[in-house]
Design a protein around this motif. Structure first.
Motif, PDB file in Angstrom:
ATOM      1  N   SER A 127       5.439  17.271   5.045  1.00 55.76           N
ATOM      2  CA  SER A 127       6.364  18.344   5.424  1.00 55.76           C
ATOM      3  C   SER A 127       7.714  17.804   5.882  1.00 55.76           C
ATOM      4  CB  SER A 127       5.746  19.191   6.537  1.00 55.76           C
ATOM      5  OG  SER A 127       5.456  18.388   7.675  1.00 55.76           O
ATOM      6  N   ALA A 128       7.765  16.505   6.272  1.00 58.79           N
ATOM      7  CA  ALA A 128       9.019  15.914   6.746  1.00 58.79           C
ATOM      8  C   ALA A 128       9.862  15.345   5.613  1.00 58.79           C
ATOM      9  CB  ALA A 128       8.724  14.818   7.765  1.00 58.79           C
ATOM     10  N   ILE A 133       0.840  -1.187   0.000  1.00 56.31           N
ATOM     11  CA  ILE A 133       0.000   0.000   0.000  1.00 56.31           C
ATOM     12  C   ILE A 133       0.878   1.240   0.000  1.00 56.31           C
ATOM     13  CG2 ILE A 133      -1.692   1.343   1.306  1.00 56.31           C
ATOM     14  CD1 ILE A 133      -2.773  -1.277   2.407  1.00 56.31           C
ATOM     15  N   GLY A 134       0.651   2.110  -0.961  1.00 53.97           N
ATOM     16  CA  GLY A 134       1.296   3.408  -1.010  1.00 53.97           C
ATOM     17  C   GLY A 134       0.268   4.432  -1.434  1.00 53.97           C
ATOM     18  N   LYS A 135      -0.026   5.378  -0.545  1.00 48.10           N
ATOM     19  CA  LYS A 135      -1.067   6.359  -0.851  1.00 48.10           C
ATOM     20  C   LYS A 135      -0.838   7.633  -0.061  1.00 48.10           C
ATOM     21  CE  LYS A 135      -4.205   4.426   2.640  1.00 48.10           C
ATOM     22  NZ  LYS A 135      -5.537   3.814   2.894  1.00 48.10           N
ATOM     23  N   ILE A 136      -1.499   8.706  -0.513  1.00 43.94           N
ATOM     24  CA  ILE A 136      -1.440   9.989   0.179  1.00 43.94           C
ATOM     25  C   ILE A 136      -2.819  10.287   0.741  1.00 43.94           C
ATOM     26  CG2 ILE A 136      -1.108  12.476  -0.076  1.00 43.94           C
ATOM     27  CD1 ILE A 136       0.977  11.903  -2.181  1.00 43.94           C
ATOM     28  N   THR A 137      -2.889  10.502   2.046  1.00 40.89           N
ATOM     29  CA  THR A 137      -4.134  10.890   2.698  1.00 40.89           C
ATOM     30  C   THR A 137      -3.915  12.234   3.374  1.00 40.89           C
ATOM     31  OG1 THR A 137      -3.529   9.710   4.721  1.00 40.89           O
ATOM     32  CG2 THR A 137      -4.795   8.490   3.087  1.00 40.89           C
ATOM     33  N   GLU A 138      -4.640  13.245   2.918  1.00 44.43           N
ATOM     34  CA  GLU A 138      -4.494  14.612   3.411  1.00 44.43           C
ATOM     35  C   GLU A 138      -3.032  15.062   3.265  1.00 44.43           C
ATOM     36  OE1 GLU A 138      -6.125  14.699   7.347  1.00 44.43           O
ATOM     37  OE2 GLU A 138      -8.184  14.380   6.628  1.00 44.43           O
ATOM     38  N   ASP A 139      -2.335  15.261   4.379  1.00 46.50           N
ATOM     39  CA  ASP A 139      -0.949  15.730   4.311  1.00 46.50           C
ATOM     40  C   ASP A 139       0.044  14.645   4.715  1.00 46.50           C
ATOM     41  OD1 ASP A 139      -1.816  18.297   3.593  1.00 46.50           O
ATOM     42  OD2 ASP A 139      -2.091  18.873   5.697  1.00 46.50           O
ATOM     43  N   THR A 140      -0.310  13.385   4.483  1.00 44.74           N
ATOM     44  CA  THR A 140       0.522  12.272   4.960  1.00 44.74           C
ATOM     45  C   THR A 140       0.715  11.244   3.864  1.00 44.74           C
ATOM     46  OG1 THR A 140      -0.332  12.588   7.203  1.00 44.74           O
ATOM     47  CG2 THR A 140       0.764  10.499   6.728  1.00 44.74           C
ATOM     48  N   LEU A 141       1.938  10.743   3.721  1.00 43.41           N
ATOM     49  CA  LEU A 141       2.236   9.613   2.844  1.00 43.41           C
ATOM     50  C   LEU A 141       2.170   8.342   3.680  1.00 43.41           C
ATOM     51  CD1 LEU A 141       3.303   8.248   0.243  1.00 43.41           C
ATOM     52  CD2 LEU A 141       5.626   8.784   1.045  1.00 43.41           C
ATOM     53  N   VAL A 142       1.333   7.395   3.274  1.00 44.66           N
ATOM     54  CA  VAL A 142       1.145   6.147   4.007  1.00 44.66           C
ATOM     55  C   VAL A 142       1.760   5.008   3.198  1.00 44.66           C
ATOM     56  CG1 VAL A 142      -0.515   4.535   5.000  1.00 44.66           C
ATOM     57  CG2 VAL A 142      -0.961   6.992   5.078  1.00 44.66           C
ATOM     58  N   LEU A 143       2.663   4.253   3.841  1.00 45.18           N
ATOM     59  CA  LEU A 143       3.290   3.081   3.223  1.00 45.18           C
ATOM     60  C   LEU A 143       3.069   1.884   4.140  1.00 45.18           C
ATOM     61  CD1 LEU A 143       6.721   4.639   2.126  1.00 45.18           C
ATOM     62  CD2 LEU A 143       4.666   4.349   0.729  1.00 45.18           C
ATOM     63  N   ASP A 144       2.717   0.740   3.535  1.00 44.54           N
ATOM     64  CA  ASP A 144       2.459  -0.454   4.340  1.00 44.54           C
ATOM     65  C   ASP A 144       2.684  -1.693   3.493  1.00 44.54           C
ATOM     66  OD1 ASP A 144       1.827  -1.940   6.543  1.00 44.54           O
ATOM     67  OD2 ASP A 144      -0.342  -1.671   6.382  1.00 44.54           O
ATOM     68  N   ALA A 145       3.067  -2.797   4.166  1.00 42.72           N
ATOM     69  CA  ALA A 145       3.286  -4.092   3.508  1.00 42.72           C
ATOM     70  C   ALA A 145       3.375  -5.158   4.589  1.00 42.72           C
ATOM     71  CB  ALA A 145       4.558  -4.072   2.663  1.00 42.72           C
ATOM     72  N   LYS A 156       2.313  11.538  -7.857  1.00 40.71           N
ATOM     73  CA  LYS A 156       1.365  12.132  -6.925  1.00 40.71           C
ATOM     74  C   LYS A 156       2.095  12.856  -5.799  1.00 40.71           C
ATOM     75  CE  LYS A 156      -3.021  11.099  -4.676  1.00 40.71           C
ATOM     76  NZ  LYS A 156      -4.031  10.022  -4.373  1.00 40.71           N
ATOM     77  N   ILE A 157       3.202  12.257  -5.330  1.00 38.51           N
ATOM     78  CA  ILE A 157       4.001  12.916  -4.285  1.00 38.51           C
ATOM     79  C   ILE A 157       4.644  14.185  -4.860  1.00 38.51           C
ATOM     80  CG2 ILE A 157       5.974  12.681  -2.745  1.00 38.51           C
ATOM     81  CD1 ILE A 157       5.453   9.669  -2.688  1.00 38.51           C
TER      82      ILE A 157
END
Length: 275
Positions: A193-194, A170-182, A268-269
């Motif tokens: 911002s980081a 999983i790689g996606k952007i939700t609001e102001d956050t990049l979410v990565l999972d596996a 997207k990023i």
């Protein structure tokens, strides 16, 4: 056909020997016929999992693991039922094949309530076994089975998710956050911002050492050190280029099922940083 197969003379009573023979060969024949159909179903289920996502894919993975456990339990139950029926036959005659401790060994397990020992020497080799006839032995045996099944399910389900579930990575952007999972890796929620830099790289930029996670020929997930810096990997190794996200204290590497999906996340990023 079974009745015409050679009969092993376990007692001096021919009818008992015949019944003993029929029970044994019937149970094993039934298992040998049923097992291929069960295995075919297990091989078919991952194909279904490849075309599902979300809760359906998770449930399919759980069902797959449970079916393996059920198959094991059913096999064990059939063998125990066979042994019980065999013992009922042997109890009808004064002489039978068992001598010494033989009657307490069943399917490689030692069951003797009169023996005070918890651990006993195995019949073959230099190993030791558990006396399941004692309460402490039963507790130890059950705890061992629970541990083995827990490790098996906890290991196999994530591995099958990698291979057969669409959204395992999983790689996606939700609001102001990049979410990565596996699988085998903790979910990372990285504030946009980081992020110091983002790029697509054709290969890992340096020596990769796993510290906690999964490392295989096709997948790398979990905590690693890459070129001496702490990194979290969510990689489908066979699908470069890899998305490289750099922050102050940690790097992140990600690749999805296809190159197009990885590039789409990269773009997207990038769109979040117009400058």
């Amino acid at each position: 056909m079974i009745k015409h197969l050679p009969v092993r003379p376990v007692t001096k009573e021919a009818p008992i020997n015949q019944q003993f023979n029929d029970l044994t060969k019937h149970t094993w024949s039934m298992m040998m016929v049923g097992m291929p159909y069960f295995l075919l179903f297990l091989l078919w289920l991952p194909q279904v999992m490849m075309n599902t996502t979300g809760i359906v894919s998770t449930l399919s993975s759980v069902v797959f693991g449970l079916l393996i456990v059920v198959g094991f339990i059913l096999t064990l139950w059939l063998l125990l039922r066979l042994r019980k029926r065999q013992d009922q036959l042997l109890n009808q005659v004064p002489d039978y094949r068992y001598t010494g401790e033989d009657e307490y060994w069943r399917f490689g397990m030692y069951i003797n309530p009169q023996d005070s020992r918890i651990m006993v020497p195995d019949r073959v080799g230099m190993n030791i076994g558990i006396n399941l006839g004692r309460p402490a032995g039963k507790v130890f045996g059950i705890a061992s089975l629970v541990l083995i099944f827990g490790l098996m399910i906890g290991t196999l389900i994530p591995v099958y998710r990698m291979d057969f579930v669409k959204d395992a990575f999983i790689g996606k952007i939700t609001e102001d956050t990049l979410v990565l999972d596996a699988p085998f890796a903790r979910k990372s929620e990285i504030p946009l911002s980081a992020i110091k830099a983002v790029a697509l790289v054709p290969e890992m930029p340096g020596k990769t050492v796993r510290t906690n996670g999964y490392g295989g020929e096709n997948y790398l997930t979990g905590d690693f050190k890459v070129a001496g810096k702490k990194a979290t990997l969510y990689l489908n190794v066979k699908q470069p280029p890899y998305l490289h996200v750099s922050t102050k204290n940690r790097d992140y590497y990600f690749s999805n099922r296809t190159e197009a999906q990885t590039r789409a996340l990269y773009e997207k990023i990038q769109s979040q940083f117009p400058d």
